[in-house]
Design a protein around this motif. Structure first.
Motif, PDB file in Angstrom:
ATOM      1  N   PHE A 151      11.600  -1.850  -4.024  1.00  0.00           N
ATOM      2  CA  PHE A 151      10.305  -1.796  -4.690  1.00  0.00           C
ATOM      3  C   PHE A 151       9.425  -0.708  -4.121  1.00  0.00           C
ATOM      4  O   PHE A 151       9.471  -0.401  -2.935  1.00  0.00           O
ATOM      5  N   ASP A 152       8.627  -0.139  -4.985  1.00  0.00           N
ATOM      6  CA  ASP A 152       7.646   0.862  -4.587  1.00  0.00           C
ATOM      7  C   ASP A 152       6.679   0.225  -3.587  1.00  0.00           C
ATOM      8  O   ASP A 152       6.074  -0.808  -3.886  1.00  0.00           O
ATOM      9  N   PRO A 153       6.531   0.801  -2.393  1.00  0.00           N
ATOM     10  CA  PRO A 153       5.625   0.231  -1.378  1.00  0.00           C
ATOM     11  C   PRO A 153       4.198   0.036  -1.889  1.00  0.00           C
ATOM     12  O   PRO A 153       3.530  -0.916  -1.509  1.00  0.00           O
ATOM     13  N   LYS A 154       3.733   0.926  -2.783  1.00  0.00           N
ATOM     14  CA  LYS A 154       2.375   0.782  -3.323  1.00  0.00           C
ATOM     15  C   LYS A 154       2.259  -0.483  -4.173  1.00  0.00           C
ATOM     16  O   LYS A 154       1.251  -1.179  -4.128  1.00  0.00           O
ATOM     17  N   SER A 155       3.296  -0.759  -4.966  1.00  0.00           N
ATOM     18  CA  SER A 155       3.280  -1.970  -5.798  1.00  0.00           C
ATOM     19  C   SER A 155       3.282  -3.222  -4.927  1.00  0.00           C
ATOM     20  O   SER A 155       2.541  -4.170  -5.179  1.00  0.00           O
ATOM     21  N   LEU A 156       4.116  -3.208  -3.880  1.00  0.00           N
ATOM     22  CA  LEU A 156       4.157  -4.340  -2.955  1.00  0.00           C
ATOM     23  C   LEU A 156       2.811  -4.518  -2.268  1.00  0.00           C
ATOM     24  O   LEU A 156       2.303  -5.635  -2.159  1.00  0.00           O
ATOM     25  N   SER A 157       2.245  -3.417  -1.823  1.00  0.00           N
ATOM     26  CA  SER A 157       0.960  -3.447  -1.134  1.00  0.00           C
ATOM     27  C   SER A 157      -0.127  -4.006  -2.054  1.00  0.00           C
ATOM     28  O   SER A 157      -0.913  -4.861  -1.653  1.00  0.00           O
ATOM     29  N   HIS A 158      -0.159  -3.529  -3.293  1.00  0.00           N
ATOM     30  CA  HIS A 158      -1.151  -4.013  -4.251  1.00  0.00           C
ATOM     31  C   HIS A 158      -0.973  -5.510  -4.498  1.00  0.00           C
ATOM     32  O   HIS A 158      -1.961  -6.257  -4.555  1.00  0.00           O
ATOM     33  N   ALA A 159       0.269  -5.962  -4.643  1.00  0.00           N
ATOM     34  CA  ALA A 159       0.544  -7.376  -4.911  1.00  0.00           C
ATOM     35  C   ALA A 159       0.035  -8.263  -3.770  1.00  0.00           C
ATOM     36  O   ALA A 159      -0.641  -9.261  -4.016  1.00  0.00           O
ATOM     37  N   VAL A 160       0.348  -7.885  -2.520  1.00  0.00           N
ATOM     38  CA  VAL A 160      -0.089  -8.731  -1.396  1.00  0.00           C
ATOM     39  C   VAL A 160      -1.608  -8.630  -1.185  1.00  0.00           C
ATOM     40  O   VAL A 160      -2.232  -9.624  -0.818  1.00  0.00           O
ATOM     41  N   HIS A 161      -2.192  -7.456  -1.468  1.00  0.00           N
ATOM     42  CA  HIS A 161      -3.655  -7.333  -1.379  1.00  0.00           C
ATOM     43  C   HIS A 161      -4.323  -8.261  -2.387  1.00  0.00           C
ATOM     44  O   HIS A 161      -5.350  -8.868  -2.090  1.00  0.00           O
ATOM     45  N   SER A 162      -3.752  -8.347  -3.600  1.00  0.00           N
ATOM     46  CA  SER A 162      -4.343  -9.199  -4.635  1.00  0.00           C
ATOM     47  C   SER A 162      -4.313 -10.678  -4.235  1.00  0.00           C
ATOM     48  O   SER A 162      -5.080 -11.483  -4.753  1.00  0.00           O
TER      49      SER A 162
END
Length: 196
Positions: free
Chosen positions: A141-152
């Motif tokens: 997975f794209d690290p940005k997508s993962l980061s956004h998901a956990v931030h949300s």
């Protein structure tokens, strides 16, 4: 300090709900008789009878017969607990208990695991869920997508979310939903753009 306050508040709220509900009588082999909340399981009873020692529970007998940890106890049952030398508590135990006392003790034990163990355990549970849903490997997975998901979800990093999964504070399904809700939203936005 805030984390400790939150944990204390959770503990007192769960204890209050344990006390205020209907009760059953459970007998120990040591002639102790305890009142447990109705719907208590064998694992709940272990925490009422043994306290922290229940974290090393190996087996439970009810009226002389082996029973599973998640067996709901009946009024008047006699229970006996077999305890090992080492802590055996797992995240799965959280699904076997109904009482706040047992839940708080299990979560506390899980939080006391070393950070790297909790991260690895939570990551494995998340990966298991993603594999079940046929969505590939976390590493893909794209690290940005993962980061956004956990931030949300209120976490600053994937490792923090993984620790919360390992501690039973977060379900893998929530991370999965956050990750794919964003992707589905992106696809919907892309479709809208194509219309114009």
């Amino acid at each position: 300090a805030e984390d400790t306050t939150d944990r204390s508040q959770d503990f007192w709220e769960s204890l209050q709900s344990d006390i205020l509900g209907n009760s059953i009588t459970v007998h120990g082999v040591d002639d102790r008789v305890l009142l447990l909340p109705e719907g208590s399981t064998a694992l709940d009873a272990a925490f009422y009878f043994l306290g922290e020692q229940a974290l090393s529970l190996k087996a439970v007998h009810a009226n002389g017969q082996y029973i599973s940890f998640q067996t709901v106890l009946e009024n008047g049952v006699t229970v006996e607990f077999i305890v090992g030398k080492h802590t055996k508590a797992t995240r799965e135990w959280l699904f076997f208990v109904k009482t706040g006392i047992a839940t708080a003790a299990i979560r506390s034990a899980l939080r006391n695991e070393p950070r790297e163990v909790r991260v690895a355990s939570g990551r494995a549970l998340l990966q298991e869920y993603m594999t079940e849903k046929e969505k590939g490997l976390i590493e893909e997975f794209d690290p940005k997508s993962l980061s956004h998901a956990v931030h949300s979800l209120g976490f600053s990093a994937l490792d923090d979310a993984c620790m919360a999964i390992a501690e039973g504070q977060l379900e893998p399904a929530a991370v999965f939903a956050a990750l794919f809700a964003r992707r589905d939203g992106d696809k919907a936005a892309l479709k809208d753009r194509r219309r114009y």
